[in-house]
Each structure stands twice: as C-alpha cells, then as structure tokens.
Write a protein that holds these residues in place. Structure first.
Motif, short mmCIF file in Angstrom:
data_model
loop_
_atom_site.label_atom_id
_atom_site.label_comp_id
_atom_site.label_asym_id
_atom_site.label_seq_id
_atom_site.Cartn_x
_atom_site.Cartn_y
_atom_site.Cartn_z
N HIS A 26 5.53 76.16 2.96
CA HIS A 26 6.69 76.19 3.85
C HIS A 26 7.88 76.86 3.17
CE1 HIS A 26 4.09 73.02 5.33
NE2 HIS A 26 4.73 73.01 6.48
N ALA A 137 5.39 74.34 -6.99
CA ALA A 137 6.50 74.99 -6.28
C ALA A 137 7.86 74.61 -6.86
CB ALA A 137 6.43 74.63 -4.79
N ASP A 138 7.98 73.35 -7.34
CA ASP A 138 9.25 72.87 -7.92
C ASP A 138 9.38 73.20 -9.40
OD1 ASP A 138 10.30 71.72 -5.68
OD2 ASP A 138 10.01 69.65 -6.31
N ARG A 153 9.42 79.14 -1.54
CA ARG A 153 8.65 77.88 -1.46
C ARG A 153 9.30 76.79 -2.29
NH1 ARG A 153 2.73 79.18 -3.46
NH2 ARG A 153 1.91 80.37 -1.71
N TYR A 183 4.07 67.05 4.31
CA TYR A 183 4.20 68.39 4.91
C TYR A 183 3.28 68.52 6.13
CZ TYR A 183 7.25 70.68 1.44
OH TYR A 183 8.33 71.06 0.68
C1 LIG Z 1 8.87 68.16 -1.63
C2 LIG Z 1 9.42 68.95 -2.80
O1 LIG Z 1 9.38 68.15 -3.96
C3 LIG Z 1 10.89 69.26 -2.52
O2 LIG Z 1 11.57 69.67 -3.69
C4 LIG Z 1 8.64 70.20 -3.04
O3 LIG Z 1 8.61 71.02 -1.89
C5 LIG Z 1 7.22 69.94 -3.54
O4 LIG Z 1 7.09 70.64 -4.73
P1 LIG Z 1 5.79 70.49 -5.66
O5 LIG Z 1 5.38 69.05 -5.71
O6 LIG Z 1 6.09 71.19 -6.95
O7 LIG Z 1 4.74 71.29 -4.81
P2 LIG Z 1 3.26 71.79 -5.17
O8 LIG Z 1 2.66 70.89 -6.20
O9 LIG Z 1 3.32 73.26 -5.44
O10 LIG Z 1 2.57 71.59 -3.77
C6 LIG Z 1 2.18 70.33 -3.28
C7 LIG Z 1 1.87 70.48 -1.80
O11 LIG Z 1 3.11 70.52 -1.07
C8 LIG Z 1 3.03 71.42 0.01
N1 LIG Z 1 4.14 72.39 -0.09
C9 LIG Z 1 4.89 72.49 -1.20
C10 LIG Z 1 5.97 73.36 -1.26
C11 LIG Z 1 6.26 74.14 -0.11
N2 LIG Z 1 7.28 75.01 -0.11
N3 LIG Z 1 5.50 74.04 0.99
C12 LIG Z 1 4.44 73.17 1.02
O12 LIG Z 1 3.77 73.07 2.04
C13 LIG Z 1 1.66 72.04 -0.02
O13 LIG Z 1 0.87 71.29 0.86
C14 LIG Z 1 1.17 71.77 -1.44
O14 LIG Z 1 -0.21 71.59 -1.46
#
Ligand SMILES: C[C@](O)(CO)[C@H](O)COP(=O)(O)OP(=O)(O)OC[C@H]1O[C@@H](n2ccc(N)nc2=O)[C@H](O)[C@@H]1O
Ligand SMILES: Nc1ncnc2c1ncn2[C@@H]1O[C@H](COP(=O)(O)OP(=O)(O)OP(=O)(O)O)[C@@H](O)[C@H]1O
Length: 295
Positions: A26, A137-138, A153, A183
């Motif tokens: 997203h 993503a974070d 992202r 999500y």
């Molecule tokens: C919810 C937040 O913590 C807000 O800062 C982040 O968007 C999540 O970041 P994160 O945990 O580092 O994310 P990732 O480990 O890359 O992805 C975990 C899952 O979150 C969803 N995901 C994450 C980031 C994004 N922009 N879109 C998504 O849809 C996806 O389903 C992915 O499989």
C-alpha cells in the motif's frame, strides 16, 4: 569489546494508507517519531558466534532463527569482503512483539548501526539505509531513530517538521496483531482516503498546536485493527475519557495506542491511573521525538 545500541519504539503519529498496488503493498504517508523507551542490542567479543534474546518480551521470539537482529547482521556482513571475528549478540526485548511499535525494524536498525561502528566497517550511510530497507517497509525509516515523514511503501523517509517535546503514554492491551492481517482487513473494507496530508507547517510551536493538527489526520489502520482486536477499542475509549489526553490513537497496525498529554506531570498521572484501572495491560510513560542516545 562490549557495546550497546538503543532500539526505540516507533510511533506513527498519523498513517494515511491508499489502495494497494499490483504487488499488494500500500502507498502510505506517515509521520513517525521514536520513544525514549525501547529494546537494547549488545555486541561483545566471543570465541564462537552466538545470539540470545532475553527480557520481558523474549518469549514470543524464542527459537526463531529469522530474528531481524540476525537478518540485519547477516545482510551487513554479507556486504563486506573478508573474514570477520566471531561476536556474541544479545537482544533485550522490552517492547511487545507484533504491537505496531516497529520493534523488529528498530532492532534491525540498532544492529546495523552498532556493528558498523563496533567493527569499523567501511559501509556508507546510504548502503546501511539500503540494507535496512531490504529487511522491511519500515526498515529505512527506523534506522536512525530520527522523526521522519515516510512515503512510498514507507521506505522513503524524509526529515519531519520541527516538533516540540511530546509527553505521552503507550498502552497495549496485550494482544498481538498481525500487520498483514490488518492491511487485508483494510482492503476488504475498500475505504481509502487521501494519502497525502495537507501541507505541514515547518515546525509546530507547542504540543497543543501539534495535537490539534494531528486530530485532523488519521490512522487508516485503526478501524481494521479495532475490528480484528476489539480490546484496542477499549484502550481508545478509556484514554479518550481521561482529562490529560490531548489525542489518543493507534500506532501502526496496533494493538499499541498512544495518548499525547500537555505536560510530563499529566502523562505521569494518566499512566498511573490506566495502570491502576487495567493492571494486566502494558502501560508506559515516555517522551516522543528522537533520536535518543545509545545506552
Ligand atoms: C504498519 C506499519 O508499521 C506502519 O509504519 C508499516 O506499514 C509496516 O511496516 P513493516 O512491518 O516493516 O512491513 P513489512 O514487514 O515490509 O510488511 C509486512 C506486511 O505489511 C503489509 N504492508 C506493509 C507496508 C505497506 N506499505 N503495505 C503493506 O501492505 C504487507 O502485507 C506485508 O506483507
Ligand atoms: N527482533 C524482533 N522483534 C520483534 N519482532 C521480530 C523480531 N525479529 C523478528 N520478528 C518478527 O516480526 C514480526 C513483527 O514484529 P514487530 O514487533 O516488529 O511488529 P510491529 O511492531 O507490529 O511492527 P510494524 O509496526 O513495523 O508492523 C513478529 O511477528 C516477529 O515474529
């Protein structure tokens, strides 16, 4: 050698999320700040390489070979030529896991910063950011623990507007929430608002002005997170009733909620009251901003 890095909790002060692209990810825009509470990563000389997790929230991570600390260390050392001396890494897990506090990303960031300086590795800031981004993503946004506005992202951080000191309380009702599940629940609801916020001021004068501006923003993952874990709704309802709360909101995909208060004394009072009313919840008084020194 025995060196320590601090891995602060990440808080999404607002989090606007758009409809997913073809890859399922997203587009988002989020103002992220960091708490003066968090995990700690320690690196020491050793005869054989080792890794251990200890502390209050070590339990959910025990036996996991894919801890983000290990993945970060492996990715960094793979980018370096030549043999490296064995090291012992330990992670003190003080933050709840799968809690919307970005603990794993922050642990990975602390590990990258610590290993680069402790082993004097010839890796640029840009290369470190790329490795951090490859882990989640974070990842890049959580590398330095500095307030950022994250876009794309979440992997494109830029400096945040000037922020006042923020006195806050973090509350987690002790339920783990899966980020992908939240999500997916957002997608099922098919309600997407504008991702870009209105123009942000260059700096916020004080916390009252900041809280008023934030109240016009959203966390688009809040409603799906509450639907998946109704205890989050209980936390938000309780925080909203308390006189010290200027703004209460979910961080990230939850379940941790934050309340911004007008002063340190008010935050102390709010934390003490919530802890007394709900002794089984995880309640922490903290400052938000960053970066915080390693210790
Ligand atoms: C919810 C937040 O913590 C807000 O800062 C982040 O968007 C999540 O970041 P994160 O945990 O580092 O994310 P990732 O480990 O890359 O992805 C975990 C899952 O979150 C969803 N995901 C994450 C980031 C994004 N922009 N879109 C998504 O849809 C996806 O389903 C992915 O499989
Ligand atoms: N060092 C770590 N700390 C926390 N979780 C880790 C770690 N290493 C791997 N993980 C895995 O990552 C998943 C997400 O954990 P984390 O605590 O980072 O979630 P989160 O706070 O919801 O993160 P985000 O807000 O970035 O979505 C967990 O299910 C856990 O199994």
């Amino acid at each position: 050698m025995s060196v320590v890095a601090f891995a602060p909790a990440k808080i999404n002060l607002f989090l606007h999320v758009g409809a997913p692209g073809d890859d399922g990810y997203h587009p988002l825009c989020s103002l992220m700040v960091f708490a003066d509470i968090g995990d700690r990563v320690v690196v020491q000389d050793a005869d054989v390489p080792s890794f251990r997790v200890h502390g209050p929230f070590a339990g959910p991570l025990s036996g996991q070979e894919d801890n983000l600390v290990l993945r970060a260390a492996r990715a960094l050392l793979a980018a370096i030529r030549g043999p490296q001396p064995p090291i012992a890494i330990s992670l003190e897990k003080a933050l709840p896991v799968a809690a919307g506090l970005g603990g794993g990303s922050s642990d990975a960031g602390a590990t990258l910063r610590l290993l680069r300086s402790a082993m004097d590795l010839p890796v640029s800031d840009e290369a470190l950011e790329q490795i951090a981004a490859s882990l989640g993503a974070d990842g890049a946004a959580c590398l330095w623990g500095r307030p950022v506005v994250a876009e794309g992202r979440g992997e494109r951080p830029s400096p945040a507007p000037g922020l006042p000191p923020i006195e806050a309380v973090l509350v987690n009702p002790r339920v783990e929430v899966s980020t992908p599940a939240v999500y997916r629940a957002l997608d099922a609801a098919e309600t997407f608002g504008d991702v870009a916020p209105p123009p942000m001021p260059e700096a916020f004068e004080d916390v009252i002005e900041l809280a008023a501006w934030l109240s016009l923003m959203r966390n688009d993952l809040q409603a799906p997170a509450v639907a998946l874990a109704p205890e989050i709704g209980d936390v938000l309802a309780l925080l909203a009733e308390e006189p010290e709360t200027l703004l209460a909101r979910v961080s990230g995909s939850g379940a941790t909620c934050f309340a911004i208060c007008g002063s340190g004394l008010e935050a102390d009072a709010l934390a003490a009251r919530v802890a007394a009313l709900r002794p089984h919840w995880w309640v922490r008084r903290c400052g938000l901003g960053g970066p915080w020194p390693d210790a």
